[in-house]
Motif scaffolding. Structure first.
Motif, PDB file in Angstrom:
ATOM      1  N   GLY A  82       0.775  -1.376  -0.096  1.00  0.00           N
ATOM      2  CA  GLY A  82       0.143  -0.087  -0.076  1.00  0.00           C
ATOM      3  C   GLY A  82       0.930   1.337   0.073  1.00  0.00           C
ATOM      4  O   GLY A  82       0.345   2.229  -0.588  1.00  0.00           O
ATOM      5  N   HIS A 114      -2.415   0.481  -8.603  1.00  0.00           N
ATOM      6  CA  HIS A 114      -3.156   0.004  -7.512  1.00  0.00           C
ATOM      7  C   HIS A 114      -2.539  -0.967  -6.618  1.00  0.00           C
ATOM      8  O   HIS A 114      -1.474  -1.757  -7.015  1.00  0.00           O
ATOM      9  CB  HIS A 114      -4.470  -0.926  -8.045  1.00  0.00           C
ATOM     10  N   GLU A 115      -2.964  -1.106  -5.285  1.00  0.00           N
ATOM     11  CA  GLU A 115      -2.451  -2.097  -4.457  1.00  0.00           C
ATOM     12  C   GLU A 115      -2.750  -3.332  -4.863  1.00  0.00           C
ATOM     13  O   GLU A 115      -3.948  -3.639  -5.417  1.00  0.00           O
ATOM     14  CB  GLU A 115      -2.877  -1.744  -3.008  1.00  0.00           C
ATOM     15  N   SER A 118      -6.433  -5.191  -3.302  1.00  0.00           N
ATOM     16  CA  SER A 118      -7.624  -4.172  -3.784  1.00  0.00           C
ATOM     17  C   SER A 118      -7.758  -4.228  -5.210  1.00  0.00           C
ATOM     18  O   SER A 118      -8.906  -4.047  -6.051  1.00  0.00           O
ATOM     19  CB  SER A 118      -7.086  -2.778  -3.558  1.00  0.00           C
ATOM     20  N   ASP A 122     -11.433  -5.188  -6.250  1.00  0.00           N
ATOM     21  CA  ASP A 122     -11.995  -4.139  -6.986  1.00  0.00           C
ATOM     22  C   ASP A 122     -12.138  -3.862  -8.470  1.00  0.00           C
ATOM     23  O   ASP A 122     -12.887  -3.721  -9.096  1.00  0.00           O
ATOM     24  CB  ASP A 122     -11.448  -2.835  -6.168  1.00  0.00           C
ATOM     25  N   ASP A 141      -3.634  -3.632   9.456  1.00  0.00           N
ATOM     26  CA  ASP A 141      -3.946  -2.508   8.227  1.00  0.00           C
ATOM     27  C   ASP A 141      -2.747  -1.616   8.541  1.00  0.00           C
ATOM     28  O   ASP A 141      -2.471  -0.788   9.039  1.00  0.00           O
ATOM     29  CB  ASP A 141      -5.346  -1.746   8.452  1.00  0.00           C
ATOM     30  N   GLY A 145      -1.871   1.979   2.973  1.00  0.00           N
ATOM     31  CA  GLY A 145      -2.818   1.152   2.157  1.00  0.00           C
ATOM     32  C   GLY A 145      -4.354   1.576   2.664  1.00  0.00           C
ATOM     33  O   GLY A 145      -5.411   1.842   2.021  1.00  0.00           O
ATOM     34  N   VAL A 151      -7.829   0.396   1.441  1.00  0.00           N
ATOM     35  CA  VAL A 151      -7.557  -0.949   1.599  1.00  0.00           C
ATOM     36  C   VAL A 151      -7.989  -1.484   3.002  1.00  0.00           C
ATOM     37  O   VAL A 151      -7.149  -1.190   3.811  1.00  0.00           O
ATOM     38  CB  VAL A 151      -6.176  -1.442   1.089  1.00  0.00           C
ATOM     39  N   ARG A 152      -9.218  -2.080   3.090  1.00  0.00           N
ATOM     40  CA  ARG A 152      -9.565  -2.623   4.364  1.00  0.00           C
ATOM     41  C   ARG A 152     -10.377  -4.003   4.238  1.00  0.00           C
ATOM     42  O   ARG A 152      -9.921  -4.866   4.597  1.00  0.00           O
ATOM     43  CB  ARG A 152     -10.412  -1.675   5.306  1.00  0.00           C
ATOM     44  N   GLN A 154     -11.206  -5.477   1.479  1.00  0.00           N
ATOM     45  CA  GLN A 154     -10.822  -6.468   0.406  1.00  0.00           C
ATOM     46  C   GLN A 154      -9.610  -7.636   0.916  1.00  0.00           C
ATOM     47  O   GLN A 154     -10.270  -8.838   0.564  1.00  0.00           O
ATOM     48  CB  GLN A 154     -10.025  -5.579  -0.851  1.00  0.00           C
ATOM     49  N   PRO A 155      -9.055  -7.302   1.649  1.00  0.00           N
ATOM     50  CA  PRO A 155      -7.993  -8.572   2.066  1.00  0.00           C
ATOM     51  C   PRO A 155      -8.858  -9.425   3.160  1.00  0.00           C
ATOM     52  O   PRO A 155      -8.791 -10.731   3.134  1.00  0.00           O
ATOM     53  CB  PRO A 155      -6.852  -7.877   3.045  1.00  0.00           C
TER      54      PRO A 155
END
Length: 254
Positions: A82, A114-115, A118, A122, A141, A145, A151-152, A154-155
C-alpha cells in the motif's frame, strides 16, 4: 471478468526484492488467476518514497522519472504494498506539479496504479481464492494502504475464502505499527513503543499468524515479536492468498 487479458506491470518494491521475493511470485500467481498477463519491468527502481517522506523532493523526482518511463505503457501497475502504490498513485502528480514534461505522465500512471489485493477485488472482481492455510490469523491494516488507498475490506473478504483459516480482529487494527519508513530511524523510542503496543494487541487475539500487506510493517512487527519470544508467525497476505506458504518460512524465521 473481461475476456481480454489486461497487461499488468508488477512493481515489485525494494523490500520484497531484497527480503521476500516470494511475495512477488505470489502476486504474479494471483494476478494470473485473475486473468491478467503479468510483466515485471526490468528497469524499475525504488519509487522514491523514503526520499519524499524525508523532504528530499529532488531525489524523489530523480527516482520517480525512471519508474514512470518503465511503467507507463501498461494497462495497470500493481504493487504488493500500500505504501509504494500510494506513493505512485497519490503523490507522483504533485511531485511533478511544476514539470510540464512529466506532470501529465505522472497523472496517467497514478490513475492506473493499484495495491495488489484491492486490484484483485475491486478491479478484477475476485471474490475468492483457491488456497488453504491452517491457523488463526490477525490482520494489520497498514497506514498508507488504509488511509491513502482505502484497503481494508478487500483482504478480509479474500482471506475469508481460504480453507482452514480463521481471521480474528485486532483491538486496534488501524493503529500504526511504528515503522513509518524513516520515522522509525528518526524517532526510535516512539517507534519501539508503538510496535510493542502492536505486538501486545496481536498476542491478545490468540492468533498464531499475523498478516499484512506491506513488507515494512511486517518486518517491523516480526522483529518485535521475535525479540520478545513470541511464537506468532508473520506473513504477507499474498503468500496466504496464493497458497504459497510452503515455499518459505515465516518472515523473521530465516
Amino acid at each position: 471478468m473481461s475476456p481480454t487479458k489486461p497487461r499488468v506491470a508488477l512493481f515489485v518494491t525494494c523490500l520484497v526484492d531484497l527480503y521476500r521475493p516470494t511475495v512477488g511470485f505470489a502476486a504474479i500467481r494471483l494476478l494470473e488467476q485473475a486473468g491478467c498477463t503479468v510483466e515485471v519491468p526490468r528497469l524499475q527502481t525504488c519509487c522514491g518514497q523514503p526520499a519524499y517522506n524525508s523532504g528530499d523532493r529532488a531525489t524523489a523526482r530523480d527516482l520517480a522519472r525512471p519508474v514512470i518511463d518503465a511503467f507507463l505503457g501498461y494497462d495497470y501497475t500493481v504493487a504488493p504494498s500500500g505504501s509504494c502504490a500510494g506513493m505512485i498513485a497519490r503523490h507522483y502528480p504533485a511531485l511533478f506539479d511544476d514539470d510540464p514534461n512529466y506532470r501529465g505522465r505522472a497523472e496517467a500512471l497514478a490513475a492506473r496504479t493499484h495495491e495488489l489485493v484491492s486490484f484483485l477485488a475491486d478491479m478484477r472482481g475476485m471474490t475468492g481464492v483457491r488456497a488453504r492455510y491452517e491457523g488463526v490469523a490477525a490482520y494489520h491494516d497498514s497506514c498508507a494502504g488504509l488511509r491513502e488507498l482505502g484497503v481494508r475490506a478487500q483482504p478480509r473478504q479474500l482471506l475469508g475464502t481460504v480453507e482452514g483459516l480463521t481471521v480474528k480482529e485486532l483491538a486496534d487494527p488501524e493503529l500504526c505499527c511504528g515503522f513509518g519508513g524513516t520515522f522509525c530511524v528518526k524517532y526510535p523510542e516512539i517507534s519501539t513503543r508503538m510496535v510493542a503496543d502492536k505486538a501486545r494487541d496481536v498476542e491478545a487475539t490468540g492468533a498464531d499468524t499475523l498478516l499484512a500487506g506491506d513488507m515494512g510493517c511486517l518486518l517491523n512487527m516480526a522483529g518485535r515479536l521475535k525479540r520478545q519470544g513470541s511464537a506468532v508467525r508473520v506473513r504477507h497476505v499474498a503468500e496466504v492468498l496464493a497458497d504459497m506458504t510452503q515455499a518459505v518460512p515465516p518472515i523473521g524465521d530465516a
